[in-house]
Motif scaffolding. Sequence first.
Motif, PDB file in Angstrom:
ATOM      1  N   SER A 104       0.833  -1.209   0.000  1.00 27.60           N
ATOM      2  CA  SER A 104       0.000   0.000   0.000  1.00 27.60           C
ATOM      3  C   SER A 104       0.863   1.253   0.000  1.00 27.60           C
ATOM      4  O   SER A 104       0.577   2.230  -0.707  1.00 27.60           O
ATOM      5  CB  SER A 104      -0.926  -0.004   1.218  1.00 27.60           C
ATOM      6  N   VAL A 105       1.933   1.234   0.798  1.00 29.04           N
ATOM      7  CA  VAL A 105       2.828   2.396   0.852  1.00 29.04           C
ATOM      8  C   VAL A 105       3.515   2.603  -0.487  1.00 29.04           C
ATOM      9  O   VAL A 105       3.602   3.734  -0.996  1.00 29.04           O
ATOM     10  CB  VAL A 105       3.855   2.221   1.990  1.00 29.04           C
ATOM     11  N   LEU A 106       4.015   1.523  -1.093  1.00 31.53           N
ATOM     12  CA  LEU A 106       4.671   1.639  -2.393  1.00 31.53           C
ATOM     13  C   LEU A 106       3.712   2.135  -3.460  1.00 31.53           C
ATOM     14  O   LEU A 106       4.079   2.973  -4.304  1.00 31.53           O
ATOM     15  CB  LEU A 106       5.252   0.282  -2.802  1.00 31.53           C
ATOM     16  N   TRP A 107       2.474   1.619  -3.422  1.00 28.57           N
ATOM     17  CA  TRP A 107       1.487   2.088  -4.399  1.00 28.57           C
ATOM     18  C   TRP A 107       1.191   3.578  -4.204  1.00 28.57           C
ATOM     19  O   TRP A 107       1.097   4.331  -5.172  1.00 28.57           O
ATOM     20  CB  TRP A 107       0.201   1.284  -4.265  1.00 28.57           C
ATOM     21  N   GLY A 108       1.057   3.996  -2.945  1.00 28.62           N
ATOM     22  CA  GLY A 108       0.797   5.410  -2.683  1.00 28.62           C
ATOM     23  C   GLY A 108       1.937   6.296  -3.146  1.00 28.62           C
ATOM     24  O   GLY A 108       1.712   7.377  -3.704  1.00 28.62           O
ATOM     25  N   ILE A 109       3.180   5.851  -2.937  1.00 27.11           N
ATOM     26  CA  ILE A 109       4.329   6.641  -3.389  1.00 27.11           C
ATOM     27  C   ILE A 109       4.349   6.731  -4.918  1.00 27.11           C
ATOM     28  O   ILE A 109       4.567   7.806  -5.492  1.00 27.11           O
ATOM     29  CB  ILE A 109       5.632   6.021  -2.857  1.00 27.11           C
ATOM     30  N   GLY A 110       4.113   5.593  -5.581  1.00 26.64           N
ATOM     31  CA  GLY A 110       4.129   5.605  -7.043  1.00 26.64           C
ATOM     32  C   GLY A 110       3.023   6.463  -7.634  1.00 26.64           C
ATOM     33  O   GLY A 110       3.269   7.287  -8.522  1.00 26.64           O
ATOM     34  N   ALA A 111       1.793   6.277  -7.138  1.00 27.00           N
ATOM     35  CA  ALA A 111       0.670   7.077  -7.662  1.00 27.00           C
ATOM     36  C   ALA A 111       0.882   8.554  -7.374  1.00 27.00           C
ATOM     37  O   ALA A 111       0.622   9.420  -8.230  1.00 27.00           O
ATOM     38  CB  ALA A 111      -0.642   6.585  -7.047  1.00 27.00           C
ATOM     39  N   GLY A 112       1.360   8.875  -6.153  1.00 25.30           N
ATOM     40  CA  GLY A 112       1.611  10.280  -5.829  1.00 25.30           C
ATOM     41  C   GLY A 112       2.677  10.891  -6.707  1.00 25.30           C
ATOM     42  O   GLY A 112       2.583  12.073  -7.088  1.00 25.30           O
ATOM     43  N   ASN A 113       3.699  10.103  -7.055  1.00 25.67           N
ATOM     44  CA  ASN A 113       4.766  10.621  -7.911  1.00 25.67           C
ATOM     45  C   ASN A 113       4.239  10.974  -9.304  1.00 25.67           C
ATOM     46  O   ASN A 113       4.554  12.049  -9.844  1.00 25.67           O
ATOM     47  CB  ASN A 113       5.873   9.575  -8.013  1.00 25.67           C
ATOM     48  N   PHE A 114       3.415  10.090  -9.883  1.00 26.69           N
ATOM     49  CA  PHE A 114       2.893  10.373 -11.223  1.00 26.69           C
ATOM     50  C   PHE A 114       1.862  11.506 -11.201  1.00 26.69           C
ATOM     51  O   PHE A 114       1.785  12.294 -12.152  1.00 26.69           O
ATOM     52  CB  PHE A 114       2.287   9.105 -11.819  1.00 26.69           C
ATOM     53  N   LEU A 115       1.085  11.583 -10.138  1.00 25.34           N
ATOM     54  CA  LEU A 115       0.159  12.717 -10.028  1.00 25.34           C
ATOM     55  C   LEU A 115       0.918  14.024  -9.888  1.00 25.34           C
ATOM     56  O   LEU A 115       0.503  15.065 -10.430  1.00 25.34           O
ATOM     57  CB  LEU A 115      -0.774  12.496  -8.833  1.00 25.34           C
ATOM     58  N   LEU A 116       2.023  13.998  -9.159  1.00 25.66           N
ATOM     59  CA  LEU A 116       2.840  15.199  -9.016  1.00 25.66           C
ATOM     60  C   LEU A 116       3.436  15.617 -10.350  1.00 25.66           C
ATOM     61  O   LEU A 116       3.562  16.824 -10.631  1.00 25.66           O
ATOM     62  CB  LEU A 116       3.944  14.946  -7.983  1.00 25.66           C
ATOM     63  N   GLN A 117       3.780  14.650 -11.189  1.00 30.48           N
ATOM     64  CA  GLN A 117       4.281  14.990 -12.521  1.00 30.48           C
ATOM     65  C   GLN A 117       3.220  15.711 -13.348  1.00 30.48           C
ATOM     66  O   GLN A 117       3.536  16.653 -14.091  1.00 30.48           O
ATOM     67  CB  GLN A 117       4.737  13.715 -13.235  1.00 30.48           C
ATOM     68  N   ILE A 118       1.957  15.284 -13.214  1.00 26.97           N
ATOM     69  CA  ILE A 118       0.887  15.961 -13.946  1.00 26.97           C
ATOM     70  C   ILE A 118       0.718  17.388 -13.443  1.00 26.97           C
ATOM     71  O   ILE A 118       0.550  18.340 -14.226  1.00 26.97           O
ATOM     72  CB  ILE A 118      -0.422  15.169 -13.796  1.00 26.97           C
ATOM     73  N   VAL A 119       0.778  17.564 -12.128  1.00 27.62           N
ATOM     74  CA  VAL A 119       0.659  18.914 -11.553  1.00 27.62           C
ATOM     75  C   VAL A 119       1.818  19.794 -12.012  1.00 27.62           C
ATOM     76  O   VAL A 119       1.627  20.955 -12.396  1.00 27.62           O
ATOM     77  CB  VAL A 119       0.594  18.829 -10.017  1.00 27.62           C
ATOM     78  N   ASN A 120       3.025  19.262 -12.003  1.00 28.14           N
ATOM     79  CA  ASN A 120       4.183  20.047 -12.453  1.00 28.14           C
ATOM     80  C   ASN A 120       4.076  20.381 -13.936  1.00 28.14           C
ATOM     81  O   ASN A 120       4.461  21.481 -14.368  1.00 28.14           O
ATOM     82  CB  ASN A 120       5.471  19.274 -12.185  1.00 28.14           C
ATOM     83  N   SER A 121       3.549  19.433 -14.740  1.00 26.33           N
ATOM     84  CA  SER A 121       3.351  19.712 -16.159  1.00 26.33           C
ATOM     85  C   SER A 121       2.373  20.856 -16.363  1.00 26.33           C
ATOM     86  O   SER A 121       2.578  21.715 -17.236  1.00 26.33           O
ATOM     87  CB  SER A 121       2.862  18.453 -16.870  1.00 26.33           C
ATOM     88  N   TYR A 122       1.317  20.879 -15.538  1.00 27.92           N
ATOM     89  CA  TYR A 122       0.350  21.976 -15.643  1.00 27.92           C
ATOM     90  C   TYR A 122       0.983  23.312 -15.261  1.00 27.92           C
ATOM     91  O   TYR A 122       0.760  24.332 -15.934  1.00 27.92           O
ATOM     92  CB  TYR A 122      -0.846  21.667 -14.751  1.00 27.92           C
ATOM     93  N   ARG A 123       1.778  23.315 -14.209  1.00 29.39           N
ATOM     94  CA  ARG A 123       2.437  24.549 -13.782  1.00 29.39           C
ATOM     95  C   ARG A 123       3.407  25.043 -14.843  1.00 29.39           C
ATOM     96  O   ARG A 123       3.483  26.255 -15.123  1.00 29.39           O
ATOM     97  CB  ARG A 123       3.160  24.314 -12.461  1.00 29.39           C
ATOM     98  N   GLU A 124       4.152  24.157 -15.460  1.00 29.04           N
ATOM     99  CA  GLU A 124       5.069  24.548 -16.525  1.00 29.04           C
ATOM    100  C   GLU A 124       4.309  25.121 -17.717  1.00 29.04           C
ATOM    101  O   GLU A 124       4.764  26.088 -18.355  1.00 29.04           O
ATOM    102  CB  GLU A 124       5.904  23.345 -16.966  1.00 29.04           C
ATOM    103  N   LEU A 125       3.145  24.533 -17.998  1.00 34.32           N
ATOM    104  CA  LEU A 125       2.358  25.012 -19.126  1.00 34.32           C
ATOM    105  C   LEU A 125       1.790  26.406 -18.856  1.00 34.32           C
ATOM    106  O   LEU A 125       1.729  27.245 -19.757  1.00 34.32           O
ATOM    107  CB  LEU A 125       1.225  24.027 -19.419  1.00 34.32           C
TER     108      LEU A 125
END
Length: 465
Positions: A104-125
């Motif tokens: 569960s912890v590993l899944w949360g870290i992985g999902a959070g990392n990819f969601l953070l990439q989407i947020v950073n992509s939006y900020r860059e845009l």
Amino acid sequence: MIPSLFPAAGESVIWRVCWHASLTIVLVQLICCLIPAMPGRMRSWLWRLAIIKLIVVLVWSTPVELPVLPPHHAATATIESSHSIVAALVERTPTSSGWKIGISVLWGIGAGNFLLQIVNSYRELVQFRCQCHPIDHPLLANEFADCVRSLRFSRFPQLLVCAGTGSPFVIGIRHPAVVLPQETWQQLSTAERQMALRHELAHLRHGDLVWNLLAALVRSFLFFHPLAWWAERELRTSHEMSADELAIRTQGCDAVDYGKLLLSIVHQSGTAEFPSTMAVGAAGSVGMLTRRLAAMRFMNRVSGRAVYSSAACVALIAAIGIVPWRLVTPFGSQQPPAIPLLSVTNDRDAAQRTTAEIRISRCSGQQDSPLSKPTVEFSGDSEVTLPIDNEHSIQVAVETNRQESPLTHSVRVTFIENPQSETPKRLFAPRVTLFDGSNAIVQDLDANGEGLKVEVAVSAVPSNR
């Protein structure tokens, strides 16, 4: 929804998500391979339905039950008693072990990392859009206006110019805009500029940015599933093919000429240089470009049969593939099977007999599916074990106190998992005391309300029966 992917009973949930995701994506890919001449618009909707299916599986935990099985597969579960019903629930001991918590912890870290990439992509845009400025070239503005009118937009998008070179692309869901690099549009001819503009406007016309974002979100939650990445890539490729079709149709050119113009744009401007999650460009990757050029062979000679076949596949998947479902027996319409009377003899008190009518049902959400209704005759204080399937059985023990008036019975139900193994797991329900002729309901349910329900009605019978 998200915390329930790996709970104590979450193995079945994550298995269901992976199974439905794999089946849906493989089915859509098989259809696309069997119909190579499928229009890009139909192909994109097939992959959109696959993304919708993944979203539904993530948020819809209980499948819809379709009562179409023959009635003889189950027995009736009607309760007939004039006495009060006593209910007892089995309290499951938490079974979450260290490895489940670790997953569960590993899944949360992985999902959070990819969601953070989407947020950073939006900020860059957002920062990138602030560096762009509206076009101030009258000829290019008129060309853009003609393309917008030909595609019948209800809201006029912006045309922005940025510094540098690269492929044109579109950005913005709420405030859409087409971005042309300064050096790129100066190098392109009029026909090439119109082709690029129509292609980008086609993405806005089809709403591709929204679907790309949904696919990225699904892939973030299912990052461990390789087919989720495959579905996102195929969705983007189908969007490009669909945009090519619309650009060719509105520009009135041949697919061969369009392919040459596309190669010319890529040769002069290179591949896309933008945040891929939040934007869509004309060139894309080399692999995507190769597939788009291969698909253009069918754009001028798509038969009506291919169109109808594609539409039928889309309709079929939309009708039966989106909402999770399963087949069950119509509730209340079946007749109880002929189950022989079971006798359990105890030499200590063979003269005093007790009859227990046991109704076994499988619970799923708000619906109960009856399994069997045996009648067991006890002699004295004894117990009986009833098999349910290969993985479950129940044990019912009845102790009758004939010294009290009125007569009372002490009933205990034990749920047994893996009864054939050397170490079966036993879940003991609380002991229930019943008056003669009354009944008790004992349930073994998980966090999703699924499990077994046992109804026991006990009554004493004369010894000369």
